[in-house]
Design an enzyme around this catalytic site. Structure first.
Site, PDB file in Angstrom:
ATOM      1  N   CYS A   9       0.809  -1.215   0.000  1.00 30.35           N
ATOM      2  CA  CYS A   9       0.000   0.000   0.000  1.00 30.35           C
ATOM      3  C   CYS A   9       0.845   1.269   0.000  1.00 30.35           C
ATOM      4  O   CYS A   9       0.550   2.222  -0.723  1.00 30.35           O
ATOM      5  CB  CYS A   9      -0.953   0.000   1.192  1.00 30.35           C
ATOM      6  SG  CYS A   9      -0.163  -0.386   2.771  1.00 30.35           S
ATOM      7  N   HIS A  11      -3.077   6.585   4.223  1.00 34.68           N
ATOM      8  CA  HIS A  11      -1.632   6.675   4.434  1.00 34.68           C
ATOM      9  C   HIS A  11      -1.124   8.018   3.912  1.00 34.68           C
ATOM     10  O   HIS A  11      -1.534   8.485   2.843  1.00 34.68           O
ATOM     11  CB  HIS A  11      -0.902   5.566   3.674  1.00 34.68           C
ATOM     12  CG  HIS A  11      -1.059   4.204   4.267  1.00 34.68           C
ATOM     13  ND1 HIS A  11      -1.753   3.946   5.427  1.00 34.68           N
ATOM     14  CD2 HIS A  11      -0.576   2.994   3.844  1.00 34.68           C
ATOM     15  CE1 HIS A  11      -1.701   2.644   5.692  1.00 34.68           C
ATOM     16  NE2 HIS A  11      -0.990   2.054   4.742  1.00 34.68           N
TER      17      HIS A  11
END
Length: 340
Positions: A130, A243
């Site tokens: 990710c 994130h």
């Protein structure tokens, strides 16, 4: 004519998101099945306005199915992905198991779509980590213009990257701070995550880096260019989803920040929100549920000859996992399988 698609690990955060995105993007599905472990057998999941009951992965026959989007851990993937691939079903795998296999393409469709043609060696395509996925979306168009020599990245990664148990741990620890006697000890993480940051994701390696940091190095090289030097510090932060990354890039040639901003604005998958004023940037809370990778705080780095700094934010359950997998499926259908 559409595709027969299996979603493996359909009851998890990423599996559910895969189903949502397949529906949102109107992926051409003729038939879809939700697969999970026996303990989750019969659990209901949503696919648009339909409700699917999960079927048993262990006994499922992949013969005749076009694609399987895997959202299970490496151990389960190791057992079931080769079975699906051998049955003629192309596996798009979200685990780390096949990312570094030279016979398995590692793909971010905005960055290296041509790699999809290498899927046939094992009938498997890997989805990157990710934290890597959002970074390479931003790096590739800049690399094409000025060639990147070195990247220094610090990540601020949400707890959803560790699964539902981690989300619960952050929630319960946060509540426990305000209720005497209900404090929650760490179990998912080695230290308290509520109101804290933890500079440790995945296991430690011999050189002092963590495996998460190593993944960013190895995957960036495989996806973009083996000559790029990458050093990373990966940090878990008390954010549920999304994130963030602080990225410093050193180029071989000078790249003006205004030109870089224009390049990124024109690049697929990127949204530039960069105003030099209070709130003129994107934070993880604002990126949740969005497809884009957001770039803010773009500026020249005056400490080196050809440097830029920028801030990069994305929904890790989407671009970092489920969305990228669906985009790979779209790419595979468009470039290789070509049904309908």
């Amino acid at each position: 004519m559409g595709y027969k698609v299996a979603v493996v690990g359909a009851t998890g955060n990423v599996g559910r998101e895969m189903l949502n995105i397949l529906d949102e993007r109107q992926f051409p599905v003729d038939e879809i099945v939700a697969l999970a472990s026996r303990k989750s057998l019969g659990t209901e999941v949503s696919f648009g306005d339909k409700t699917l009951k999960t079927k048993d992965l262990d006994t499922f026959d992949f013969t005749g199915w076009d694609m399987a989007l895997f959202a299970v851990g490496s151990e389960a993937t190791k057992k079931y992905a080769p079975k699906a691939a051998a049955a003629g079903c192309v596996v798009i795998d979200n685990s780390s198991l096949y990312r570094y296999d030279p016979d398995v393409p590692l793909i971010v469709p905005e960055v290296n779509p041509q790699a999809v043609h290498g899927y046939g060696k094992k009938n498997i395509i890997a989805n990157p980590n990710c934290s890597t996925a959002q970074m390479v979306v931003a790096l590739k168009p800049l690399h094409d213009r000025a060639k990147i020599k070195r990247v220094v990245v610090s990540t601020y990664q949400s707890v959803s990257g560790s699964g539902k148990e981690a989300i619960d741990e952050l929630w319960n620890q946060t509540k426990g701070m305000y209720v005497p006697g209900q404090e929650v000890e760490p179990s998912v993480y080695p230290k308290q995550i509520a109101f804290n940051v933890i500079p440790h994701i995945d296991v430690f390696l011999d050189d002092g880096s963590t495996k998460e940091e190593w993944k960013m190095v190895a995957e960036t090289k495989k996806i973009i260019d083996t000559s790029i030097k990458v050093t990373a510090t990966c940090v878990r932060v008390p954010v549920f989803v999304g994130h963030s990354e602080s990225i410093n890039v050193e180029f071989e040639d000078f790249l003006d920040e205004d030109e870089a901003r224009d390049i990124l604005r024109e690049s697929p998958g990127i949204m530039v929100i960069d105003k030099r004023e209070d709130g003129g940037y994107v934070t993880p809370v604002e990126c949740v549920g969005d497809y884009a990778t957001f770039i803010s705080r773009l500026r020249q780095d005056s400490t080196i000859d050809n440097g830029l700094n920028f801030w990069c934010v994305s929904d890790n359950l989407r671009k970092g996992a489920a969305l990228n997998a669906v985009q790979i499926a779209e790419l595979l259908g468009r470039e290789v399988l070509k049904k309908g």
